[in-house]
Design a protein around this motif. Structure first.
Motif, PDB file in Angstrom:
ATOM      1  N   ARG A   1      31.682  37.415  37.481  1.00 45.91           N
ATOM      2  CA  ARG A   1      32.852  38.639  38.071  1.00 45.91           C
ATOM      3  C   ARG A   1      32.092  40.239  38.186  1.00 45.91           C
ATOM      4  O   ARG A   1      32.779  40.785  39.833  1.00 45.91           O
ATOM      5  N   ASP A   2      31.385  40.048  37.851  1.00 45.16           N
ATOM      6  CA  ASP A   2      30.524  41.499  38.804  1.00 45.16           C
ATOM      7  C   ASP A   2      30.188  41.098  40.612  1.00 45.16           C
ATOM      8  O   ASP A   2      29.972  42.137  41.251  1.00 45.16           O
TER       9      ASP A   2
ATOM     10  N   LYS B   1      39.604  32.485  33.807  1.00 48.56           N
ATOM     11  CA  LYS B   1      37.971  33.483  34.341  1.00 48.56           C
ATOM     12  C   LYS B   1      36.788  33.797  34.428  1.00 48.56           C
ATOM     13  O   LYS B   1      36.614  32.668  33.512  1.00 48.56           O
ATOM     14  N   PRO B   2      36.342  34.283  35.398  1.00 47.15           N
ATOM     15  CA  PRO B   2      34.788  33.681  35.196  1.00 47.15           C
ATOM     16  C   PRO B   2      33.857  34.676  34.199  1.00 47.15           C
ATOM     17  O   PRO B   2      34.881  35.631  33.333  1.00 47.15           O
ATOM     18  N   LYS B   3      32.616  34.259  33.865  1.00 45.50           N
ATOM     19  CA  LYS B   3      32.645  35.308  33.143  1.00 45.50           C
ATOM     20  C   LYS B   3      32.051  35.959  33.703  1.00 45.50           C
ATOM     21  O   LYS B   3      31.932  36.638  34.640  1.00 45.50           O
ATOM     22  N   ARG B   4      31.517  37.022  33.007  1.00 43.51           N
ATOM     23  CA  ARG B   4      31.116  38.318  33.386  1.00 43.51           C
ATOM     24  C   ARG B   4      30.528  38.366  34.521  1.00 43.51           C
ATOM     25  O   ARG B   4      30.283  38.765  35.569  1.00 43.51           O
ATOM     26  N   GLY B   5      29.113  37.476  35.000  1.00 40.00           N
ATOM     27  CA  GLY B   5      28.696  37.486  35.860  1.00 40.00           C
ATOM     28  C   GLY B   5      28.934  37.534  37.303  1.00 40.00           C
ATOM     29  O   GLY B   5      29.027  38.239  38.851  1.00 40.00           O
TER      30      GLY B   5
ATOM     31  N   THR C   1      34.389  22.879  41.801  1.00 39.69           N
ATOM     32  CA  THR C   1      35.120  22.881  40.780  1.00 39.69           C
ATOM     33  C   THR C   1      36.749  22.585  41.166  1.00 39.69           C
ATOM     34  O   THR C   1      37.243  21.939  40.117  1.00 39.69           O
TER      35      THR C   1
END
Length: 112
Positions: free
Chosen positions: A106-107, A100-104, A57
């Motif tokens: 971040r979790d 900001k990352p998607k929820r996956g 990225t």
């Protein structure tokens, strides 16, 4: 030299190499900085291997951003590489270098 003395001196050397600690007696400061930079670049390569999505990225920005991060937050000698990689990712997001990352993601970062 006793084992405790050797252990203390080794710890001083690691602190100087990995955490910008003072140069231990008997070491050349300029050579020690060269070795510290080599180790940081190696950590960058390991991190890019562990988190290829970050390196991919960021592209050409990866090296300079990792150098900036390590200047701000050197890797501790007792720290696992994966935890350091997660902290780098968090730093990148906090600095606006990555969205900001998607929820996956971040979790996943929280679980580590």
């Amino acid at each position: 030299m006793s084992r405790p003395e050797l252990a203390r001196r080794q710890a001083e050397l690691l602190h100087a190499l990995l955490a910008d600690g003072p140069v231990p007696p008997g070491f050349d400061a300029s050579r020690l900085r060269v070795e510290a930079n080599v180790l940081r670049r190696k950590h960058g390569r390991v991190l890019a291997y562990q988190r290829p999505e970050l390196a991919e990225t960021l592209g050409d920005r990866f090296g300079p951003l990792f150098a900036e991060f390590t200047a701000f937050r050197p890797k501790r000698d007792t720290e696992r590489s994966g935890a350091y990689a997660d902290e780098f990712a968090t730093w990148l997001i906090g600095g606006g270098h990555l969205p900001k990352p998607k929820r996956g993601l971040r979790d996943r970062l929280r679980r580590r």
